[in-house]
Design a protein around this motif. Sequence first.
Motif, PDB file in Angstrom:
ATOM      1  N   LEU A 108       0.827  -1.213   0.000  1.00  0.00           N
ATOM      2  CA  LEU A 108       0.000   0.000   0.000  1.00  0.00           C
ATOM      3  C   LEU A 108       0.859   1.258   0.000  1.00  0.00           C
ATOM      4  O   LEU A 108       0.471   2.285  -0.560  1.00  0.00           O
ATOM      5  CB  LEU A 108      -0.952  -0.011   1.198  1.00  0.00           C
ATOM      6  N   GLY A 109       2.062   1.169   0.589  1.00  0.00           N
ATOM      7  CA  GLY A 109       2.981   2.303   0.605  1.00  0.00           C
ATOM      8  C   GLY A 109       3.540   2.638  -0.775  1.00  0.00           C
ATOM      9  O   GLY A 109       4.065   3.731  -0.983  1.00  0.00           O
ATOM     10  N   ALA A 110       3.411   1.696  -1.708  1.00  0.00           N
ATOM     11  CA  ALA A 110       3.869   1.955  -3.076  1.00  0.00           C
ATOM     12  C   ALA A 110       2.943   2.926  -3.806  1.00  0.00           C
ATOM     13  O   ALA A 110       3.300   3.476  -4.838  1.00  0.00           O
ATOM     14  CB  ALA A 110       3.966   0.646  -3.860  1.00  0.00           C
ATOM     15  N   TYR A 111       1.745   3.114  -3.260  1.00  0.00           N
ATOM     16  CA  TYR A 111       0.763   4.023  -3.856  1.00  0.00           C
ATOM     17  C   TYR A 111       0.865   5.381  -3.168  1.00  0.00           C
ATOM     18  O   TYR A 111       0.834   5.469  -1.935  1.00  0.00           O
ATOM     19  CB  TYR A 111      -0.653   3.455  -3.695  1.00  0.00           C
TER      20      TYR A 111
ATOM     21  N   THR B 290     -13.586   4.946  -2.573  1.00  0.00           N
ATOM     22  CA  THR B 290     -12.684   5.740  -1.737  1.00  0.00           C
ATOM     23  C   THR B 290     -11.370   4.997  -1.552  1.00  0.00           C
ATOM     24  O   THR B 290     -11.301   3.770  -1.724  1.00  0.00           O
ATOM     25  CB  THR B 290     -13.297   5.995  -0.343  1.00  0.00           C
ATOM     26  N   ARG B 291     -10.358   5.729  -1.179  1.00  0.00           N
ATOM     27  CA  ARG B 291      -9.048   5.106  -0.943  1.00  0.00           C
ATOM     28  C   ARG B 291      -9.149   4.064   0.176  1.00  0.00           C
ATOM     29  O   ARG B 291      -8.598   2.977   0.069  1.00  0.00           O
ATOM     30  CB  ARG B 291      -8.023   6.201  -0.604  1.00  0.00           C
ATOM     31  N   SER B 292      -9.852   4.400   1.260  1.00  0.00           N
ATOM     32  CA  SER B 292      -9.946   3.450   2.376  1.00  0.00           C
ATOM     33  C   SER B 292     -10.711   2.194   1.978  1.00  0.00           C
ATOM     34  O   SER B 292     -10.329   1.084   2.365  1.00  0.00           O
ATOM     35  CB  SER B 292     -10.568   4.108   3.615  1.00  0.00           C
ATOM     36  N   ALA B 293     -11.766   2.327   1.182  1.00  0.00           N
ATOM     37  CA  ALA B 293     -12.515   1.148   0.717  1.00  0.00           C
ATOM     38  C   ALA B 293     -11.650   0.306  -0.214  1.00  0.00           C
ATOM     39  O   ALA B 293     -11.662  -0.926  -0.144  1.00  0.00           O
ATOM     40  CB  ALA B 293     -13.800   1.576   0.005  1.00  0.00           C
ATOM     41  N   TRP B 294     -10.869   0.966  -1.073  1.00  0.00           N
ATOM     42  CA  TRP B 294      -9.977   0.250  -1.978  1.00  0.00           C
ATOM     43  C   TRP B 294      -8.920  -0.516  -1.193  1.00  0.00           C
ATOM     44  O   TRP B 294      -8.645  -1.674  -1.467  1.00  0.00           O
ATOM     45  CB  TRP B 294      -9.334   1.248  -2.946  1.00  0.00           C
ATOM     46  N   GLU B 295      -8.312   0.144  -0.187  1.00  0.00           N
ATOM     47  CA  GLU B 295      -7.291  -0.510   0.628  1.00  0.00           C
ATOM     48  C   GLU B 295      -7.864  -1.730   1.350  1.00  0.00           C
ATOM     49  O   GLU B 295      -7.222  -2.777   1.414  1.00  0.00           O
ATOM     50  CB  GLU B 295      -6.672   0.463   1.632  1.00  0.00           C
ATOM     51  N   GLU B 296      -9.054  -1.609   1.897  1.00  0.00           N
ATOM     52  CA  GLU B 296      -9.680  -2.738   2.596  1.00  0.00           C
ATOM     53  C   GLU B 296      -9.951  -3.890   1.635  1.00  0.00           C
ATOM     54  O   GLU B 296      -9.704  -5.053   1.958  1.00  0.00           O
ATOM     55  CB  GLU B 296     -10.981  -2.281   3.271  1.00  0.00           C
ATOM     56  N   GLU B 297     -10.424  -3.574   0.442  1.00  0.00           N
ATOM     57  CA  GLU B 297     -10.676  -4.613  -0.563  1.00  0.00           C
ATOM     58  C   GLU B 297      -9.371  -5.292  -0.958  1.00  0.00           C
ATOM     59  O   GLU B 297      -9.309  -6.513  -1.103  1.00  0.00           O
ATOM     60  CB  GLU B 297     -11.358  -3.973  -1.787  1.00  0.00           C
ATOM     61  N   ARG B 298      -8.293  -4.528  -1.132  1.00  0.00           N
ATOM     62  CA  ARG B 298      -6.992  -5.103  -1.471  1.00  0.00           C
ATOM     63  C   ARG B 298      -6.497  -6.011  -0.344  1.00  0.00           C
ATOM     64  O   ARG B 298      -5.983  -7.089  -0.595  1.00  0.00           O
ATOM     65  CB  ARG B 298      -5.954  -4.000  -1.761  1.00  0.00           C
TER      66      ARG B 298
ATOM     67  N   SER C  82      -1.836 -10.091 -18.148  1.00  0.00           N
ATOM     68  CA  SER C  82      -2.326  -8.919 -18.866  1.00  0.00           C
ATOM     69  C   SER C  82      -1.251  -7.850 -18.965  1.00  0.00           C
ATOM     70  O   SER C  82      -0.218  -7.914 -18.295  1.00  0.00           O
ATOM     71  CB  SER C  82      -3.546  -8.328 -18.145  1.00  0.00           C
ATOM     72  N   ARG C  83      -1.516  -6.860 -19.799  1.00  0.00           N
ATOM     73  CA  ARG C  83      -0.681  -5.676 -19.888  1.00  0.00           C
ATOM     74  C   ARG C  83      -1.105  -4.749 -18.755  1.00  0.00           C
ATOM     75  O   ARG C  83      -2.273  -4.728 -18.371  1.00  0.00           O
ATOM     76  CB  ARG C  83      -0.878  -4.967 -21.226  1.00  0.00           C
ATOM     77  N   LYS C  84      -0.170  -4.005 -18.231  1.00  0.00           N
ATOM     78  CA  LYS C  84      -0.489  -3.056 -17.166  1.00  0.00           C
ATOM     79  C   LYS C  84       0.335  -1.802 -17.368  1.00  0.00           C
ATOM     80  O   LYS C  84       1.463  -1.850 -17.859  1.00  0.00           O
ATOM     81  CB  LYS C  84      -0.195  -3.673 -15.803  1.00  0.00           C
ATOM     82  N   THR C  85      -0.246  -0.674 -16.978  1.00  0.00           N
ATOM     83  CA  THR C  85       0.448   0.606 -17.002  1.00  0.00           C
ATOM     84  C   THR C  85       0.338   1.222 -15.611  1.00  0.00           C
ATOM     85  O   THR C  85      -0.760   1.282 -15.044  1.00  0.00           O
ATOM     86  CB  THR C  85      -0.163   1.565 -18.035  1.00  0.00           C
ATOM     87  N   LEU C  86       1.470   1.634 -15.078  1.00  0.00           N
ATOM     88  CA  LEU C  86       1.497   2.373 -13.822  1.00  0.00           C
ATOM     89  C   LEU C  86       2.044   3.762 -14.112  1.00  0.00           C
ATOM     90  O   LEU C  86       3.087   3.895 -14.755  1.00  0.00           O
ATOM     91  CB  LEU C  86       2.404   1.688 -12.787  1.00  0.00           C
ATOM     92  N   GLU C  87       1.327   4.765 -13.651  1.00  0.00           N
ATOM     93  CA  GLU C  87       1.832   6.128 -13.724  1.00  0.00           C
ATOM     94  C   GLU C  87       2.388   6.456 -12.354  1.00  0.00           C
ATOM     95  O   GLU C  87       1.726   6.219 -11.338  1.00  0.00           O
ATOM     96  CB  GLU C  87       0.726   7.092 -14.142  1.00  0.00           C
ATOM     97  N   LEU C  88       3.627   6.944 -12.334  1.00  0.00           N
ATOM     98  CA  LEU C  88       4.321   7.209 -11.079  1.00  0.00           C
ATOM     99  C   LEU C  88       4.739   8.672 -10.976  1.00  0.00           C
ATOM    100  O   LEU C  88       4.904   9.349 -11.992  1.00  0.00           O
ATOM    101  CB  LEU C  88       5.563   6.316 -10.972  1.00  0.00           C
ATOM    102  N   GLN C  89       4.871   9.127  -9.738  1.00  0.00           N
ATOM    103  CA  GLN C  89       5.359  10.475  -9.447  1.00  0.00           C
ATOM    104  C   GLN C  89       6.505  10.356  -8.457  1.00  0.00           C
ATOM    105  O   GLN C  89       6.483   9.492  -7.578  1.00  0.00           O
ATOM    106  CB  GLN C  89       4.265  11.345  -8.804  1.00  0.00           C
ATOM    107  N   LYS C  90       7.474  11.232  -8.585  1.00  0.00           N
ATOM    108  CA  LYS C  90       8.583  11.275  -7.637  1.00  0.00           C
ATOM    109  C   LYS C  90       8.074  11.929  -6.356  1.00  0.00           C
ATOM    110  O   LYS C  90       7.459  12.993  -6.392  1.00  0.00           O
ATOM    111  CB  LYS C  90       9.733  12.080  -8.239  1.00  0.00           C
TER     112      LYS C  90
ATOM    113  N   VAL D 149       6.259   6.789  -6.486  1.00  0.00           N
ATOM    114  CA  VAL D 149       5.010   6.206  -5.993  1.00  0.00           C
ATOM    115  C   VAL D 149       3.978   6.157  -7.122  1.00  0.00           C
ATOM    116  O   VAL D 149       3.979   6.992  -8.027  1.00  0.00           O
ATOM    117  CB  VAL D 149       4.444   6.979  -4.768  1.00  0.00           C
ATOM    118  N   ILE D 150       3.095   5.188  -7.029  1.00  0.00           N
ATOM    119  CA  ILE D 150       2.059   4.975  -8.044  1.00  0.00           C
ATOM    120  C   ILE D 150       0.922   5.982  -7.811  1.00  0.00           C
ATOM    121  O   ILE D 150       0.412   6.096  -6.693  1.00  0.00           O
ATOM    122  CB  ILE D 150       1.502   3.543  -7.962  1.00  0.00           C
ATOM    123  N   VAL D 151       0.537   6.680  -8.881  1.00  0.00           N
ATOM    124  CA  VAL D 151      -0.590   7.608  -8.776  1.00  0.00           C
ATOM    125  C   VAL D 151      -1.766   7.182  -9.645  1.00  0.00           C
ATOM    126  O   VAL D 151      -2.886   7.657  -9.474  1.00  0.00           O
ATOM    127  CB  VAL D 151      -0.181   9.073  -9.086  1.00  0.00           C
ATOM    128  N   LYS D 152      -1.517   6.257 -10.589  1.00  0.00           N
ATOM    129  CA  LYS D 152      -2.591   5.755 -11.437  1.00  0.00           C
ATOM    130  C   LYS D 152      -2.198   4.362 -11.910  1.00  0.00           C
ATOM    131  O   LYS D 152      -1.049   4.110 -12.208  1.00  0.00           O
ATOM    132  CB  LYS D 152      -2.822   6.681 -12.624  1.00  0.00           C
TER     133      LYS D 152
END
Length: 105
Positions: A18-21, A32-40, A83-91, A97-100
């Motif tokens: 989760l810290g990678a995001y 929501t972020r909290s609902a997504w984290e709980e599902e993950r 599958s193919r995956k794309t991660l958009e990251l920000q410094k 960290v992953i932003v999308k």
Amino acid sequence: AVLAWAAAWAAKDMPKYLGAYGKDFVPPGGVTRSAWEEERRKRIVGKASISVKVSELNISVNGNSATARFHQSYNGGTVTASSRKTLELQKSGERWVIVKELAGS
């Protein structure tokens, strides 16, 4: 950053995974972020074992932004996906960290 994210996922290390995001990450589907984290957490921690393999990794960097495109092979018990995956990251400080996250792209 991409390989560390995949390794944390496979190790079921939820703090590192989760810290990678980044704080600006917007989960897909309008949840929501909290609902997504709980599902993950539910989907990851409950698996007996997880394998996540990254191949054909291609990263383009533009200043403090980067796009990582790759092929992901996932195996988590009875679920296997490739599958193919794309991660958009920000410094963020010294880390990326992953932003999308986009699947199938």
